[in-house]
Design a protein around this motif. Structure first.
Motif, PDB file in Angstrom:
ATOM      1  N   GLN A  68      62.335   5.002 -28.195  1.00  0.00           N
ATOM      2  CA  GLN A  68      61.748   6.183 -27.534  1.00  0.00           C
ATOM      3  C   GLN A  68      62.746   7.331 -27.459  1.00  0.00           C
ATOM      4  OE1 GLN A  68      58.337   5.856 -27.585  1.00  0.00           O
ATOM      5  NE2 GLN A  68      58.549   7.412 -26.034  1.00  0.00           N
ATOM      6  N   THR A  69      64.020   7.016 -27.399  1.00  0.00           N
ATOM      7  CA  THR A  69      65.043   8.050 -27.241  1.00  0.00           C
ATOM      8  C   THR A  69      65.448   8.699 -28.564  1.00  0.00           C
ATOM      9  OG1 THR A  69      66.904   6.510 -27.417  1.00  0.00           O
ATOM     10  CG2 THR A  69      65.967   6.870 -25.208  1.00  0.00           C
ATOM     11  N   LEU A  70      64.977   8.158 -29.681  1.00  0.00           N
ATOM     12  CA  LEU A  70      65.338   8.719 -30.990  1.00  0.00           C
ATOM     13  C   LEU A  70      64.743  10.111 -31.162  1.00  0.00           C
ATOM     14  CD1 LEU A  70      64.797   5.634 -33.324  1.00  0.00           C
ATOM     15  CD2 LEU A  70      66.972   6.580 -32.530  1.00  0.00           C
ATOM     16  N   PRO A  71      65.402  10.955 -31.945  1.00  0.00           N
ATOM     17  CA  PRO A  71      64.830  12.276 -32.240  1.00  0.00           C
ATOM     18  C   PRO A  71      63.495  12.123 -32.977  1.00  0.00           C
ATOM     19  CG  PRO A  71      67.114  12.137 -32.983  1.00  0.00           C
ATOM     20  CD  PRO A  71      66.716  10.772 -32.543  1.00  0.00           C
ATOM     21  N   LEU A  72      62.628  13.081 -32.798  1.00  0.00           N
ATOM     22  CA  LEU A  72      61.294  13.029 -33.380  1.00  0.00           C
ATOM     23  C   LEU A  72      61.330  12.868 -34.898  1.00  0.00           C
ATOM     24  CD1 LEU A  72      58.395  13.055 -32.445  1.00  0.00           C
ATOM     25  CD2 LEU A  72      58.379  15.528 -32.666  1.00  0.00           C
ATOM     26  N   ASP A  73      62.251  13.540 -35.569  1.00  0.00           N
ATOM     27  CA  ASP A  73      62.348  13.415 -37.026  1.00  0.00           C
ATOM     28  C   ASP A  73      62.645  11.980 -37.452  1.00  0.00           C
ATOM     29  OD1 ASP A  73      61.870  16.106 -37.220  1.00  0.00           O
ATOM     30  OD2 ASP A  73      63.973  16.662 -37.542  1.00  0.00           O
ATOM     31  N   THR A  74      63.490  11.299 -36.709  1.00  0.00           N
ATOM     32  CA  THR A  74      63.811   9.906 -37.008  1.00  0.00           C
ATOM     33  C   THR A  74      62.612   9.010 -36.727  1.00  0.00           C
ATOM     34  OG1 THR A  74      66.103  10.339 -36.399  1.00  0.00           O
ATOM     35  CG2 THR A  74      65.434   8.027 -36.524  1.00  0.00           C
ATOM     36  N   ARG A  75      61.914   9.307 -35.670  1.00  0.00           N
ATOM     37  CA  ARG A  75      60.724   8.515 -35.328  1.00  0.00           C
ATOM     38  C   ARG A  75      59.650   8.640 -36.404  1.00  0.00           C
ATOM     39  NH1 ARG A  75      59.579   8.195 -29.264  1.00  0.00           N
ATOM     40  NH2 ARG A  75      57.529   8.464 -30.137  1.00  0.00           N
ATOM     41  N   TYR A  76      59.532   9.817 -37.009  1.00  0.00           N
ATOM     42  CA  TYR A  76      58.575   9.999 -38.107  1.00  0.00           C
ATOM     43  C   TYR A  76      58.903   9.084 -39.284  1.00  0.00           C
ATOM     44  CZ  TYR A  76      56.345  14.117 -36.019  1.00  0.00           C
ATOM     45  OH  TYR A  76      55.646  14.968 -35.204  1.00  0.00           O
ATOM     46  N   LEU A  77      60.177   8.783 -39.477  1.00  0.00           N
ATOM     47  CA  LEU A  77      60.587   7.911 -40.581  1.00  0.00           C
ATOM     48  C   LEU A  77      60.257   6.441 -40.312  1.00  0.00           C
ATOM     49  CD1 LEU A  77      64.087   9.458 -41.356  1.00  0.00           C
ATOM     50  CD2 LEU A  77      61.953   9.767 -42.655  1.00  0.00           C
ATOM     51  N   LEU A  78      59.938   6.117 -39.072  1.00  0.00           N
ATOM     52  CA  LEU A  78      59.687   4.730 -38.691  1.00  0.00           C
ATOM     53  C   LEU A  78      58.220   4.429 -38.400  1.00  0.00           C
ATOM     54  CD1 LEU A  78      62.751   4.218 -36.320  1.00  0.00           C
ATOM     55  CD2 LEU A  78      62.513   3.466 -38.694  1.00  0.00           C
ATOM     56  N   ARG A  79      57.402   5.444 -38.169  1.00  0.00           N
ATOM     57  CA  ARG A  79      56.004   5.188 -37.801  1.00  0.00           C
ATOM     58  C   ARG A  79      55.214   4.626 -38.988  1.00  0.00           C
ATOM     59  NH1 ARG A  79      53.111  11.157 -37.422  1.00  0.00           N
ATOM     60  NH2 ARG A  79      53.233  11.600 -39.647  1.00  0.00           N
ATOM     61  N   TYR A  80      54.105   3.945 -38.680  1.00  0.00           N
ATOM     62  CA  TYR A  80      53.195   3.491 -39.725  1.00  0.00           C
ATOM     63  C   TYR A  80      52.610   4.727 -40.376  1.00  0.00           C
ATOM     64  CZ  TYR A  80      48.901   1.869 -41.923  1.00  0.00           C
ATOM     65  OH  TYR A  80      47.885   1.630 -42.833  1.00  0.00           O
ATOM     66  N   GLU A  81      52.749   4.805 -41.657  1.00  0.00           N
ATOM     67  CA  GLU A  81      52.183   5.904 -42.426  1.00  0.00           C
ATOM     68  C   GLU A  81      51.649   5.295 -43.717  1.00  0.00           C
ATOM     69  OE1 GLU A  81      54.401   9.638 -43.896  1.00  0.00           O
ATOM     70  OE2 GLU A  81      54.251   9.810 -41.706  1.00  0.00           O
ATOM     71  N   ARG A  82      50.342   5.291 -43.865  1.00  0.00           N
ATOM     72  CA  ARG A  82      49.706   4.572 -44.966  1.00  0.00           C
ATOM     73  C   ARG A  82      50.245   5.001 -46.324  1.00  0.00           C
ATOM     74  NH1 ARG A  82      45.378   4.345 -48.534  1.00  0.00           N
ATOM     75  NH2 ARG A  82      44.363   2.313 -48.560  1.00  0.00           N
ATOM     76  N   SER A  83      50.328   6.284 -46.593  1.00  0.00           N
ATOM     77  CA  SER A  83      50.728   6.757 -47.925  1.00  0.00           C
ATOM     78  C   SER A  83      52.143   6.309 -48.283  1.00  0.00           C
ATOM     79  CB  SER A  83      50.598   8.277 -48.015  1.00  0.00           C
ATOM     80  OG  SER A  83      51.462   8.896 -47.075  1.00  0.00           O
ATOM     81  N   THR A  84      53.070   6.401 -47.347  1.00  0.00           N
ATOM     82  CA  THR A  84      54.449   5.999 -47.646  1.00  0.00           C
ATOM     83  C   THR A  84      54.603   4.480 -47.663  1.00  0.00           C
ATOM     84  OG1 THR A  84      55.022   6.281 -45.326  1.00  0.00           O
ATOM     85  CG2 THR A  84      55.493   8.126 -46.789  1.00  0.00           C
ATOM     86  N   LEU A  85      53.799   3.783 -46.887  1.00  0.00           N
ATOM     87  CA  LEU A  85      53.801   2.321 -46.928  1.00  0.00           C
ATOM     88  C   LEU A  85      53.390   1.845 -48.323  1.00  0.00           C
ATOM     89  CD1 LEU A  85      54.071  -0.350 -45.283  1.00  0.00           C
ATOM     90  CD2 LEU A  85      51.656  -0.106 -44.760  1.00  0.00           C
TER      91      LEU A  85
END
Length: 158
Positions: free
Chosen positions: A14-31
């Motif tokens: 939760q404390t990570l910067p938003l840009d880093t969190r975007y790299l970790l979220r489920y994202e169908r196209s990048t998965l």
């Protein structure tokens, strides 16, 4: 890692910067392009602090309902299997879901996985709580077996 360790992990993420969190979220196209870690990490990211607190409360509730039946490694194994399963189902059955964060889907699966055997054994109610208004009492009340009216298909009080 147990529930306390998972709580620490979620709070740390939760404390990570938003840009880093975007790299970790489920994202169908990048998965689908090979970023396989998103199938797991997206479940441990949450939308905000309130969402994190609610999901962590759900995790702890599952642990309380499981009592001592599940070891810490067993809990982690279940969370990993369920995380991958939820991601696989999102990817195949809900292709319109472009991105996802949250532990809720995994927690619903965990609740069923932990409680189903107890329901079949007839021990679905947790230990009685000394406080009738507590969550333990509410969960026990909801988990009591009910007779099913064969004509209507609706539960009727026993």
């Amino acid at each position: 890692m147990d529930a306390a360790g998972l709580t620490a992990l979620v709070l740390l993420l939760q404390t990570l910067p938003l840009d880093t969190r975007y790299l970790l979220r489920y994202e169908r196209s990048t998965l689908l392009q090979g970023q396989w870690w998103r199938a797991l990490t997206g479940h441990f990211l949450l939308l905000g602090w309130a969402h994190a607190c609610l999901n962590l409360a759900g995790l702890w509730l599952c642990c309380v309902l499981a009592e001592a039946r599940v070891s810490a490694p067993g809990l982690v194994a279940r969370l990993l299997v369920l995380g991958l399963g939820v991601s696989a189902l999102l990817c195949t059955l809900s292709p319109s879901v472009a991105h996802y964060v949250g532990l809720s889907g995994v927690l619903y699966g965990l609740l069923v996985w932990l409680m189903a055997p107890r329901c079949f054994e007839g021990t679905a109610s947790p230990r009685p709580s000394p406080w009738p208004w507590s969550l333990g009492h509410a969960a026990g009340s909801c988990a009591r077996p009910r007779a099913v009216d064969r004509h209507q298909g609706f539960p009727s009080p026993v």
